[in-house]
Design a protein around this motif. Structure first.
Motif, short mmCIF file in Angstrom:
data_model
loop_
_atom_site.label_atom_id
_atom_site.label_comp_id
_atom_site.label_asym_id
_atom_site.label_seq_id
_atom_site.Cartn_x
_atom_site.Cartn_y
_atom_site.Cartn_z
N UNK A 151 8.49 10.95 6.91
CA UNK A 151 7.41 9.96 6.91
C UNK A 151 7.77 8.70 6.14
N UNK A 152 8.74 8.81 5.24
CA UNK A 152 9.12 7.64 4.44
C UNK A 152 10.55 7.81 3.96
N UNK A 153 11.29 6.70 3.93
CA UNK A 153 12.67 6.68 3.42
C UNK A 153 12.86 5.33 2.73
N UNK A 154 12.87 5.33 1.40
CA UNK A 154 13.01 4.08 0.67
C UNK A 154 13.09 4.31 -0.82
N UNK A 155 13.01 3.23 -1.57
CA UNK A 155 13.10 3.31 -3.03
C UNK A 155 11.77 3.75 -3.63
N UNK A 156 11.81 4.12 -4.92
CA UNK A 156 10.59 4.48 -5.63
C UNK A 156 9.64 3.28 -5.67
N UNK A 157 10.19 2.09 -5.87
CA UNK A 157 9.36 0.87 -5.90
C UNK A 157 8.68 0.65 -4.55
N UNK A 158 9.41 0.86 -3.47
CA UNK A 158 8.82 0.71 -2.13
C UNK A 158 7.74 1.75 -1.89
N UNK A 159 7.95 2.96 -2.37
CA UNK A 159 6.94 4.00 -2.23
C UNK A 159 5.68 3.62 -2.98
N UNK A 160 5.83 3.14 -4.21
CA UNK A 160 4.67 2.74 -5.01
C UNK A 160 3.91 1.59 -4.34
N UNK A 161 4.64 0.72 -3.65
CA UNK A 161 4.01 -0.43 -3.00
C UNK A 161 3.17 -0.06 -1.80
N UNK A 162 3.29 1.18 -1.32
CA UNK A 162 2.50 1.60 -0.16
C UNK A 162 1.00 1.66 -0.46
N UNK A 163 0.67 1.89 -1.73
CA UNK A 163 -0.74 1.98 -2.12
C UNK A 163 -0.97 0.98 -3.25
N UNK A 164 -1.32 -0.26 -2.94
CA UNK A 164 -1.52 -1.29 -3.96
C UNK A 164 -2.54 -0.86 -5.01
N UNK A 165 -2.24 -1.21 -6.25
CA UNK A 165 -3.17 -0.91 -7.34
C UNK A 165 -2.91 0.42 -8.02
N UNK A 166 -2.01 1.23 -7.46
CA UNK A 166 -1.67 2.51 -8.08
C UNK A 166 -0.35 2.39 -8.83
N UNK A 167 -0.38 2.64 -10.13
CA UNK A 167 0.83 2.58 -10.93
C UNK A 167 1.59 3.90 -10.92
N UNK A 168 0.85 5.00 -10.86
CA UNK A 168 1.45 6.33 -10.92
C UNK A 168 1.96 6.74 -9.54
N UNK A 169 3.24 7.14 -9.48
CA UNK A 169 3.80 7.60 -8.21
C UNK A 169 3.11 8.88 -7.77
#
Length: 267
Positions: free
Chosen positions: A217-235
């Motif tokens: 469903x997803x392949x990318x960096x931790x930063x890109x993963x976090x960016x999927x849900x704006x406003x959430x700091x916790x992975x």
């Protein structure tokens, strides 16, 4: 170093065919440290078992260190190390040192090479005080360090970890994480990590694979993963949000490229 092409695995349950992994395609280059995430039943462990030759794919193919795990399992075993956090590879009633000696014999590791590698790992993982202790008397953290040592005594190119910090206290978890980071940075060992502990991912992984309902469903960096849900700091909150809102799977993102912008998902 690790490649899957349309990989799939089905199981028969009470006469019905149940697909556990669907059309899984990804590639892990030499020297990468990649985290594989997903809820229970997502297909992570099934994928790991196919990559290590424990299970044969129903369809598609996998290559690890240039070898087909299902057809070249014995040759592959000499090129990879595997740690299953909930199952030890050590001999329960033997002292830790004797378990390591049996591993040496199984892998036919030269005695001098074995001695040097064990001395290095003993120092780094602080095994000295309990090398003569039977495995059954070790704490969970001590046993886990022993399992990691056993997986690395033959100096594998690839290390596959399935929940390596499960049940560990804060101190033991920190020691294991520190060692794995050094192993990847200093020796260039390729590491594939599956875990529910997202602290492991944040501290160790530069790339994340997200598996949902057996699909990538997803392949990318931790930063890109976090960016999927704006406003959430916790992975952890990000991943929980994605899975709670996925029906039947988290929307798949384009294959990661070095210069690609963070992928977007409509939650």
């Amino acid at each position: 170093m690790i490649e899957t092409i349309s990989l799939g695995r089905d199981f028969k349950v009470r006469g019905a065919v149940v697909p556990a992994v669907h059309d899984l395609t990804f590639r892990v280059e030499a020297g990468e440290f990649v985290g594989c995430l997903g809820p229970n039943g997502a297909g992570k462990s099934t994928t790991i078992k196919m990559l290590t030759g424990i299970l044969t794919p129903t369809r598609g193919r996998a290559l690890v260190a240039g070898l087909d795990p299902a057809r070249q399992r014995k040759a592959l075993a000499r090129r990879i190390g595997v740690v299953f956090g909930q199952r030890t590879t050590l001999w329960w009633d033997l002292p830790l040192r004797d378990s390591f000696e049996l591993v040496r014999l199984l892998y036919k590791v030269d005695r001098d090479r074995f001695g040097a590698r064990l001395a290095e790992l003993t120092e780094v993982l602080e095994l000295g005080p309990f090398l003569k202790t039977p495995v059954r008397q070790l704490s969970l953290g001590q046993r886990m360090r022993g399992d990691i040592t056993a997986a690395l005594l033959h100096d594998p190119e690839v290390l596959v970890l399935d929940e390596p910090t499960i049940g560990l206290d804060v101190v033991a978890k920190g020691e294991v994480r520190s060692f794995l980071a050094r192993l990847n940075a200093e020796r260039g060992t390729t590491v594939l990590l599956t875990t529910h502990d997202l602290g492991d991912v944040e501290r160790l992984c530069r790339r994340v694979l997200l598996i949902d309902h057996g699909r990538l469903a997803f392949d990318g960096s931790v930063a890109q993963l976090r960016a999927l849900v704006p406003g959430q700091e916790s992975i952890e909150d990000v991943v929980a949000h994605l899975y709670l809102s996925s029906t039947p799977a988290v929307p798949r993102t384009p294959r990661r490229t070095p210069d690609a912008d963070p992928p977007t998902v409509t939650a």
